[in-house]
Design an enzyme around this catalytic site. Structure first.
Site, PDB file in Angstrom:
ATOM      1  N   GLU A   1       0.823  -1.219   0.000  1.00  0.00           N
ATOM      2  CA  GLU A   1       0.000   0.000   0.000  1.00  0.00           C
ATOM      3  C   GLU A   1       0.855   1.265   0.000  1.00  0.00           C
ATOM      4  O   GLU A   1       0.567   2.219  -0.732  1.00  0.00           O
ATOM      5  CB  GLU A   1      -0.908   0.001   1.232  1.00  0.00           C
ATOM      6  CG  GLU A   1      -1.868   1.173   1.301  1.00  0.00           C
ATOM      7  CD  GLU A   1      -2.956   1.082   0.246  1.00  0.00           C
ATOM      8  OE1 GLU A   1      -2.901   1.869  -0.727  1.00  0.00           O
ATOM      9  OE2 GLU A   1      -3.851   0.233   0.394  1.00  0.00           O
TER      10      GLU A   1
ATOM     11  N   GLY B   1       1.756   6.929  -0.757  1.00  0.00           N
ATOM     12  CA  GLY B   1       1.951   7.209   0.662  1.00  0.00           C
ATOM     13  C   GLY B   1       0.819   6.648   1.495  1.00  0.00           C
ATOM     14  O   GLY B   1       0.533   5.454   1.464  1.00  0.00           O
TER      15      GLY B   1
ATOM     16  N   GLU C   1      14.538  15.478  -3.683  1.00  0.00           N
ATOM     17  CA  GLU C   1      15.867  14.968  -3.356  1.00  0.00           C
ATOM     18  C   GLU C   1      16.938  15.887  -3.944  1.00  0.00           C
ATOM     19  O   GLU C   1      16.658  16.742  -4.794  1.00  0.00           O
ATOM     20  CB  GLU C   1      16.040  13.557  -3.927  1.00  0.00           C
ATOM     21  CG  GLU C   1      15.039  12.537  -3.412  1.00  0.00           C
ATOM     22  CD  GLU C   1      15.254  12.186  -1.954  1.00  0.00           C
ATOM     23  OE1 GLU C   1      16.370  12.427  -1.429  1.00  0.00           O
ATOM     24  OE2 GLU C   1      14.311  11.672  -1.329  1.00  0.00           O
TER      25      GLU C   1
ATOM     26  N   LYS D   1       4.498   4.223  -9.927  1.00  0.00           N
ATOM     27  CA  LYS D   1       3.201   4.188  -9.247  1.00  0.00           C
ATOM     28  C   LYS D   1       2.061   3.817 -10.193  1.00  0.00           C
ATOM     29  O   LYS D   1       1.176   3.038  -9.816  1.00  0.00           O
ATOM     30  CB  LYS D   1       2.933   5.545  -8.581  1.00  0.00           C
ATOM     31  CG  LYS D   1       3.890   5.840  -7.435  1.00  0.00           C
ATOM     32  CD  LYS D   1       3.720   7.255  -6.917  1.00  0.00           C
ATOM     33  CE  LYS D   1       4.714   7.559  -5.810  1.00  0.00           C
ATOM     34  NZ  LYS D   1       4.671   8.968  -5.378  1.00  0.00           N
TER      35      LYS D   1
END
Length: 360
Positions: free
Chosen positions: A113, A118, A174, A189
């Protein structure tokens, strides 16, 4: 029923998972895998084989970044007959079919999940809805970094480069932001979500276009027309055929997606009976992501199976002609499928956005 677990990784997500599990008296964290120089607690180990060979460890949480060595560690855990809960979208997308087959062969659960959205329960909803519906499309804002950048450029008329630097300063991006702004994080995703919603295996070799070439002038020009630019993962299905991709999309200001602010995400599952189901929330962050990990752990502890051994039994065929629409390549508007338009835009080295036919 009690459960003994080990956590691979002690970064933002790993630490948060450990802290949340400490509140569950029936779940024991026996090990946390850390680098040798950082093993400051009795439960920390640097040798992953200690975890894999310990029969008391029933479930392994993978909270590591990047494909390797996470992919190999997941394989080791599944082969050892341990359940796995992972937040690592890159490793899961890289070996999705192989890892799922390995989990089935060893009679254990592989849950994920937290790898896609998230804390947003899009995987749980995809599993549930696909049982009573044909899911014919899934799409959405799947990366908080890019949404933060595009939202700030739109609301404050800021430049791309300065907004990216602010996102990095705030911890949304990042130091090397390529995976986010290039669309590769969203690629992982949309592949994972499509596999789950369509109950089969899709290809990871899909058209991907990021937001690097978007300027504040282009955002302002579309806003003057009542439109917004959002980076979307998009996927459609007809029967056993499917197509998917990642691209900046042109959306009307009245759509919900056009109004998703800051680093929030929104996922949509288009269903034959339920209609459009939309899920909104934090797509990243230590505690939100860790909460999704813990929900998966509790499912395993309570004996809830993800969907049976034949869950991914649909034989799917990639057909790029399903994902058609209008491409905006610089000042040119061209109709066609996303795959061909993405290739054309890259050759032209110009700004590229897309309006899918199924969203018009």
């Amino acid at each position: 029923m009690s459960l003994t677990v080990a956590i691979l990784g002690h970064g933002t997500v790993g630490r948060s998972v450990y802290e949340l599990l400490e509140k569950h008296g029936d779940i024991t964290v026996k090990y946390v895998l850390e680098l040798p120089q950082n093993c400051s607690k009795p439960y920390m180990v640097s040798d992953k084989d200690i975890i894999m060979n310990d029969k008391e460890v029933e479930l392994v949480v993978d909270a590591l970044p990047a494909v390797h060595p996470s992919y190999e560690f997941i394989k080791d855990a599944l082969t050892a007959g341990k359940h796995v809960v992972t937040s690592n979208k890159a490793a899961l997308c890289f070996g999705f079919e192989e890892l799922m087959d390995l989990a089935r062969e060893n009679g254990v659960e592989l849950r994920y999940e937290a790898s896609c959205g998230g804390t947003i329960p899009d995987i749980a909803e995809a599993i549930s809805l696909s049982g009573s519906n044909d899911v014919t499309a899934c799409y959405g804002i799947m990366n908080g970094t890019t949404n933060f950048i595009l939202d700030k450029m739109a609301t404050e008329n800021s430049d791309f480069d300065e907004t990216l630097k602010e996102a990095q300063k705030l911890g949304f991006a990042e130091a090397d932001p390529t995976a986010d702004i290039g669309g590769y994080d969203v690629k992982n995703k949309i592949v994972i979500l499509s596999n789950t919603a369509y109950r089969g295996y899709t290809t990871a070799d899909i058209p991907v276009s990021g937001i690097e070439k978007i300027t504040k002038k282009e955002i302002a020009d579309y806003a003057a027309k009542g439109q917004a630019i959002k980076l979307l993962g998009i996927s459609v299905r007809e029967g056993n055929r499917y197509a998917l991709g990642v691209v900046p999309c042109i959306l009307g200001m009245r759509t919900l997606e056009a109004n998703v602010p800051k680093n929030f995400n929104m996922f949509t599952l288009k269903c034959s009976n339920a209609g459009d189901v939309k899920l909104y929330g934090q797509g990243a962050g230590g505690y939100p992501t860790a909460d999704a990990v813990v929900r998966d752990i509790l499912m395993v502890k309570d004996g809830v199976r993800m969907g049976g051994s034949d869950y991914f039994g649909n034989e799917l065929v990639y057909d790029p002609e399903l994902l058609t629409g209008t491409g905006y390549i610089g000042d040119e508007e061209v109709s066609g499928n996303l795959k061909n338009l993405t290739e054309k835009a890259k050759e032209a080295d110009k700004f590229f956005a897309f309006l899918p036919d199924f969203m018009k």
